[in-house]
Design an enzyme around this catalytic site. Structure first.
Site, PDB file in Angstrom:
ATOM      1  N   SER A  91       0.850  -1.196   0.000  1.00  8.70           N
ATOM      2  CA  SER A  91       0.000   0.000   0.000  1.00  8.70           C
ATOM      3  C   SER A  91       0.880   1.238   0.000  1.00  8.70           C
ATOM      4  CB  SER A  91      -0.874   0.014   1.258  1.00  8.70           C
ATOM      5  OG  SER A  91      -0.040   0.081   2.398  1.00  8.70           O
TER       6      SER A  91
HETATM    7  C1  LIG Z   1       2.661  -0.717   4.117  1.00  9.73           C
HETATM    8  S1  LIG Z   1       3.582  -1.159   2.727  1.00  9.73           S
HETATM    9  C2  LIG Z   1       4.819   0.099   2.658  1.00  9.73           C
HETATM   10  C3  LIG Z   1       4.322   1.348   2.104  1.00  9.73           C
HETATM   11  C4  LIG Z   1       5.363   2.366   1.770  1.00  9.73           C
HETATM   12  N1  LIG Z   1       5.985   2.864   2.956  1.00  9.73           N
HETATM   13  C5  LIG Z   1       4.698   3.494   0.973  1.00  9.73           C
HETATM   14  O1  LIG Z   1       4.516   4.580   1.512  1.00  9.73           O
HETATM   15  O2  LIG Z   1       4.363   3.233  -0.175  1.00  9.73           O
HETATM   16  C6  LIG Z   1       4.585  -2.462   3.344  1.00  9.73           C
HETATM   17  C7  LIG Z   1       5.588  -2.936   2.335  1.00  9.73           C
HETATM   18  O3  LIG Z   1       6.512  -3.793   2.993  1.00  9.73           O
HETATM   19  C8  LIG Z   1       6.896  -4.770   2.068  1.00  9.73           C
HETATM   20  N2  LIG Z   1       7.502  -5.879   2.805  1.00  9.73           N
HETATM   21  C9  LIG Z   1       6.874  -6.863   3.486  1.00  9.73           C
HETATM   22  N3  LIG Z   1       7.774  -7.689   4.031  1.00  9.73           N
HETATM   23  C10 LIG Z   1       9.000  -7.204   3.694  1.00  9.73           C
HETATM   24  C11 LIG Z   1      10.329  -7.633   3.950  1.00  9.73           C
HETATM   25  N4  LIG Z   1      10.575  -8.725   4.667  1.00  9.73           N
HETATM   26  N5  LIG Z   1      11.339  -6.910   3.420  1.00  9.73           N
HETATM   27  C12 LIG Z   1      11.110  -5.793   2.693  1.00  9.73           C
HETATM   28  N6  LIG Z   1       9.871  -5.362   2.401  1.00  9.73           N
HETATM   29  C13 LIG Z   1       8.832  -6.048   2.914  1.00  9.73           C
HETATM   30  C14 LIG Z   1       5.612  -5.112   1.358  1.00  9.73           C
HETATM   31  O4  LIG Z   1       5.861  -5.779   0.149  1.00  9.73           O
HETATM   32  C15 LIG Z   1       4.990  -3.755   1.195  1.00  9.73           C
HETATM   33  O5  LIG Z   1       5.336  -3.170  -0.023  1.00  9.73           O
END
Ligand SMILES: C[S@@+](CC[C@H](N)C(=O)[O-])C[C@H]1O[C@@H](n2cnc3c(N)ncnc32)[C@H](O)[C@@H]1O
Length: 378
Positions: free
Chosen positions: A98
């Protein structure tokens, strides 16, 4: 009058500033400057009665789209790894990426006490929006951001390039940190973790900090900034924020089979299962049964342990409740003990909770490290 993105950005920044008066105005300047529409692309998901429905820029029209983009809302861009841009009908499941709501992006940075000149690792690039906000405020040379999903990492790189920001980007599991560009003064996560990954300790400079939401499979979360001491232990207290980020992918629950209630052993309890509806109550329950998920029904609660299949469920019984427990773990007993300790401590809010953590042992406590405490799963 057609919607003006610059005016909408400024209005959003002003709203965030008035809701959070202690926020450094430099963060509001970042919100007023970063063009969020470049990060959302042309589609996002909206939750409806039938699931996650794709919303497209060409269908909403430009004005409504820009108003959506500049509302202080999280826009889900991926559900169960399906991108909104590639989806034509409603989908079910959990969001996997997101664009974080702008007020939370800057609130997380505020809690992290980020300062220009620090070297920062952001875990969870997502759309790149928060990475752009950090880059605007702190300088792109300060920021390393890592994203798990290669497709999202590629899109984020394009968004950041189009917006004119040049942070260092990496693709991979941010729970391993990002060794190539370590060490860091601060690690911040825009995904939640069940406990602090050991590599984050190894890649932190002395006195460095970790800011993240600690969340579990009951989806109860607490935002915390931990500071590493000379002996390698990180300490911190939870904030009052009732917010969460989606769980880091490797920390997600494994898929569960369909749930069937089993009678098991039955007893009465005077402890109201409704306590799990409060933010702190659910957080405590999750500490006590860290591999259990929580479901609520019209008559009570269900706890199901994902690791062992153990279950507990409640039903009203006049002034008390009947509890059924089945399987190797006595889930309600665990939760009841923890909630009783929390009540004995005066049912404190999360701000009374703190955490002491090393790569080998991580404890959440009430009041002080000698108060009631629970170990996080590492
Ligand atoms: C809430 S979203 C981040 C939103 C971002 N900060 C933005 O403003 O667009 C969380 C993100 O963390 C990523 N994610 C989940 N697990 C992860 C991991 N182990 N390492 C890196 N990224 C990860 C997901 O794919 C997702 O894109």
């Amino acid at each position: 009058m057609p919607a003006d993105p610059a005016a909408l950005r400024l209005a959003l920044a002003e709203d965030i500033a008035s809701a959070n008066p202690t926020l450094d105005p430099a963060w509001c300047d970042a919100i007023a400057t970063v063009p969020r529409e470049l990060f959302l692309g042309d589609a996002a998901f909206r939750l409806t009665g039938t699931g996650w429905e794709p919303v497209r820029r060409k269908e909403t029209g430009e004005d409504e789209w820009l108003r959506m983009v500049y509302s202080d809302q999280t826009w889900v861009t991926q559900v169960e790894e399906q991108d909104a841009a590639d989806t034509t009908s409603s989908v079910s499941g959990s969001p996997t990426s997101s664009a974080t709501l702008p007020s939370l992006v800057v609130r997380t940075a505020q809690v992290a006490e980020l300062q220009p000149g620090q070297r920062i690792l952001e875990v969870g690039t997502g759309t790149g929006y928060s990475t752009a906000v950090l880059s605007h405020r702190l300088g792109p040379g300060s920021i390393v951001s890592i994203e798990y999903d290669p497709g999202l990492a590629t899109s984020a790189a394009t968004h950041l390039h189009d917006a004119g920001y040049t942070p260092t980007l990496a693709t991979g599991d941010g729970l391993q940190g990002c060794k190539e560009h370590a060490d860091y003064d601060a690690i911040i996560a825009t995904c939640s973790v069940r406990s602090i990954p050991p590599s984050w300790f190894w890649q932190l400079n002395d006195g460095g900090s970790i800011t993240t939401t600690i969340c579990g499979w009951m989806l109860a979360a607490g935002l915390i900034r931990l500071v590493l001491d000379d002996e390698g232990t990180a300490h911190g207290r939870f904030t009052a924020d009732t917010i969460t980020y989606m769980l880091a992918r490797p920390h997600e629950r494994p898929p569960s089979p369909v749930f069937f209630r089993l009678d098991g052993d039955t007893r009465h309890t005077v402890l109201d299962p409704g306590l799990l509806e409060s933010w702190a109550g659910r957080f405590v329950a999750q500490l006590a049964a860290p591999s259990a998920e929580l479901m609520t029904t019209s008559t009570g609660i269900i706890l199901r342990d994902v690791a062992t299949g153990s279950q507990a469920w409640t039903e009203p019984d006049g002034q008390t409740w009947t509890v059924h427990q089945h399987g190797q773990l006595r889930l309600w007993d665990q939760v009841e003990d923890a909630l009783s300790a929390w009540q004995k401590a005066g049912t404190p809010a999360l701000t009374e909770f703190g955490m002491s953590a090393t790569p080998f042992e991580q404890t959440v406590w009430i009041g002080s490290p000698t108060g009631p405490s629970w170990q996080l799963p590492i």
